[in-house]
Scaffold this motif. Structure first.
Motif, PDB file in Angstrom:
ATOM      1  N   UNK A  31     -17.553  -6.592 -11.906  1.00 25.93           N
ATOM      2  CA  UNK A  31     -16.755  -7.511 -12.717  1.00 25.93           C
ATOM      3  C   UNK A  31     -17.619  -8.314 -13.681  1.00 25.93           C
ATOM      4  N   UNK A  32     -18.862  -8.561 -13.289  1.00 23.92           N
ATOM      5  CA  UNK A  32     -19.798  -9.326 -14.116  1.00 23.92           C
ATOM      6  C   UNK A  32     -20.531  -8.452 -15.134  1.00 23.92           C
ATOM      7  N   UNK A  33     -20.292  -7.144 -15.088  1.00 21.87           N
ATOM      8  CA  UNK A  33     -20.959  -6.240 -16.010  1.00 21.87           C
ATOM      9  C   UNK A  33     -22.365  -5.865 -15.610  1.00 21.87           C
ATOM     10  N   UNK A  34     -22.746  -6.123 -14.368  1.00 18.80           N
ATOM     11  CA  UNK A  34     -24.089  -5.779 -13.900  1.00 18.80           C
ATOM     12  C   UNK A  34     -24.214  -4.266 -13.716  1.00 18.80           C
ATOM     13  N   UNK A  35     -25.397  -3.752 -14.027  1.00 18.60           N
ATOM     14  CA  UNK A  35     -25.701  -2.347 -13.795  1.00 18.60           C
ATOM     15  C   UNK A  35     -26.159  -2.213 -12.342  1.00 18.60           C
ATOM     16  N   UNK A  36     -25.325  -1.585 -11.510  1.00 18.79           N
ATOM     17  CA  UNK A  36     -25.489  -1.604 -10.059  1.00 18.79           C
ATOM     18  C   UNK A  36     -25.611  -0.179  -9.516  1.00 18.79           C
ATOM     19  N   UNK A  37     -26.546   0.021  -8.614  1.00 18.79           N
ATOM     20  CA  UNK A  37     -26.611   1.243  -7.815  1.00 18.79           C
ATOM     21  C   UNK A  37     -26.285   0.875  -6.375  1.00 18.79           C
ATOM     22  N   UNK A  38     -25.212   1.460  -5.844  1.00 16.58           N
ATOM     23  CA  UNK A  38     -24.784   1.276  -4.458  1.00 16.58           C
ATOM     24  C   UNK A  38     -25.115   2.561  -3.713  1.00 16.58           C
ATOM     25  N   UNK A  39     -25.889   2.461  -2.642  1.00 17.64           N
ATOM     26  CA  UNK A  39     -26.255   3.667  -1.911  1.00 17.64           C
ATOM     27  C   UNK A  39     -26.097   3.471  -0.411  1.00 17.64           C
ATOM     28  N   UNK A  40     -25.927   4.580   0.301  1.00 16.70           N
ATOM     29  CA  UNK A  40     -25.760   4.533   1.751  1.00 16.70           C
ATOM     30  C   UNK A  40     -26.190   5.869   2.328  1.00 16.70           C
ATOM     31  N   UNK A  41     -26.778   5.822   3.517  1.00 21.98           N
ATOM     32  CA  UNK A  41     -27.225   7.044   4.177  1.00 21.98           C
ATOM     33  C   UNK A  41     -26.062   7.870   4.715  1.00 21.98           C
ATOM     34  N   UNK A 313     -21.670 -15.679  -6.711  1.00 16.77           N
ATOM     35  CA  UNK A 313     -21.666 -16.987  -7.376  1.00 16.77           C
ATOM     36  C   UNK A 313     -23.089 -17.431  -7.716  1.00 16.77           C
ATOM     37  N   UNK A 314     -24.035 -17.148  -6.804  1.00 18.59           N
ATOM     38  CA  UNK A 314     -25.430 -17.519  -7.069  1.00 18.59           C
ATOM     39  C   UNK A 314     -25.970 -16.755  -8.277  1.00 18.59           C
ATOM     40  N   UNK A 315     -25.637 -15.468  -8.391  1.00 20.09           N
ATOM     41  CA  UNK A 315     -26.098 -14.690  -9.537  1.00 20.09           C
ATOM     42  C   UNK A 315     -25.462 -15.177 -10.841  1.00 20.09           C
TER      43      UNK A 315
END
Length: 412
Positions: A31-41, A313-315
């Motif tokens: 929602x904030x427009x951050x470029x995010x990589x979400x990963x999981x094993x 919120x902190x970010x």
């Protein structure tokens, strides 16, 4: 499960762990427009050890997934019932809740995160090591399909559970640590005779805690916290032992006559109780990686959501010019401030189970027999009972916990 192609270049945030804490943070950062990589094993959809319980649906609504989960057919749980032996007290909740399986909940959250074009998801991808530049984390090395890759990011978030590798590699210290207190076993059953309205049921019986959580019509999650010395024996024949023990709970032998176990009984010898340091240069912890406790009070999922919102919120504050150290210090302070009461309540609750006096049981039975007394008592409990000054400390402590957490309200 839809998976976006890997995007080139540096990520703003890499989130290790795509369950409730990690996937909800990915939504908020998307929602904030951050470029995010979400990963999981793990691969998804897949189940995971969980209490399943949420005390309310507020976080789901804010994340934009409540309507989708409700449309899947989950029952709205509107009432709460607590048994001691053959006596029980029941009342309406202050707000309804729903109880999805974790393969369903986690997948819906991941799908929501992937609606944002800046979010990438990589399942079956294992974190292998943090990347460092001096004392600052600058990324992570991962393994996927037998090959390794270095991924650079401004921030690495460990949402990888109580045995967090990110916490271990970063050297995050534990505090307020208590060893696991109680084993937990549970399973999904169909055909359990339901109550008239969908109701969360809690059974306090011979030092054990039983749970009935209504899911879809015809399917319930049945669980039990047992004595530590029972776990090994019960897991030798888990289905038989579980049913024999659950049949001892008030009314359950009759209600389970036509029931059938779906899948297998799941068990753990106990959950550790701790807080971990929440962050340092280039890394942070979320969910069970940063805070874990006994599942008896069912706070884990709500706690994970709470941490995600506090962290996002902190970010936002950092984006608005607040220095990293100041914003993250405030995040850690708020996290501990809001989670510590539930942590202490949970430890007190578990440790009190074997200590009820005969007088306290008699008091519960007398109140259970008089709903008018119950309706007048419960609204006064929250915030007003001091366990060290009452004639029946453990009794009032337990009822106070239920009034505050499970959401009782006065009957109209």
């Amino acid at each position: 499960m839809r998976v976006h192609a890997v995007m080139s270049g540096k990520y703003d945030v890499v989130i290790v762990g795509a369950r409730v804490a990690g996937s909800s943070l990915a939504i908020l950062l998307g929602q904030m427009g951050k470029k995010v990589l979400l990963l999981d094993k793990a691969k998804f959809p897949s189940d995971t050890l969980s209490t399943h319980f949420m005390s309310h649906t507020g976080f789901l609504k804010k994340l934009g997934v409540l309507e989708q989960l409700e449309e899947s057919g989950l029952r709205k749980v509107t009432r709460m019932r607590t048994y001691i032996g053959s006596s029980f007290i029941e009342g309406p909740r202050t707000s309804y809740t729903i109880i999805p399986k974790r393969d369903q909940l986690d997948s819906v959250l991941i799908e929501k995160a992937l609606e944002f074009p800046t979010v990438t998801f990589k399942p079956k991808t294992s974190a292998r090591a943090l990347l460092w530049n001096g004392n600052k984390v600058t990324g992570i090395r991962v393994e996927e399909n037998g090959g390794e890759e270095e991924i650079h990011a401004g921030l690495v978030v460990g949402a990888d559970g109580k045995n967090s590798n990110i916490a271990h590699w970063a050297g995050a210290k534990m505090y307020k640590q208590t060893e696991p207190l109680r084993p937990v076993i549970y399973g999904y059953f169909e055909g359990v005779e339901p109550l008239r309205e969908p109701t969360t049921e809690i059974f306090l019986h011979e030092g054990r805690i039983g749970f009935v959580f209504p899911m879809e019509p015809g399917r319930d999650c049945l669980g039990m916290e047992i004595h530590p010395d029972e776990f090994r024996t019960m897991m030798h024949q888990p289905e038989l032992s579980f049913k024999q023990t659950f049949d001892q709970l008030y009314g359950m032998a009759e209600r389970m006559k036509e029931s059938r176990l779906l899948g297998k009984i799941i068990g753990t010898p106990g959950m550790p109780n701790f807080f971990r340091e929440a962050y340092d240069h280039g890394w942070a912890l979320l969910g069970d990686a940063g805070h874990s406790k006994d599942p008896s009070t069912g706070l884990g999922i709500n706690d994970a959501f709470l941490q995600s919102f506090l962290f996002a919120d902190a970010l936002k504050q950092i984006d608005n010019g607040t220095p990293w150290s100041e914003a993250m210090s405030e995040y850690a302070r708020k996290r501990d401030e809001q989670l510590l009461p539930g942590f202490q309540m949970t430890l007190d609750y578990i440790q009190s189970l074997k200590k009820w006096t005969e007088n306290e049981v008699a008091l519960f039975q007398s109140i259970a027999a008089n709903p008018m007394v119950w309706n007048k008592l419960v609204p006064k409990l929250s915030g007003h009972i001091k366990k060290d000054t009452e004639d029946f400390p453990l009794f009032y402590q337990s009822l106070k916990m239920e009034a505050e957490h499970f959401g009782y309200k006065k009957e109209s």
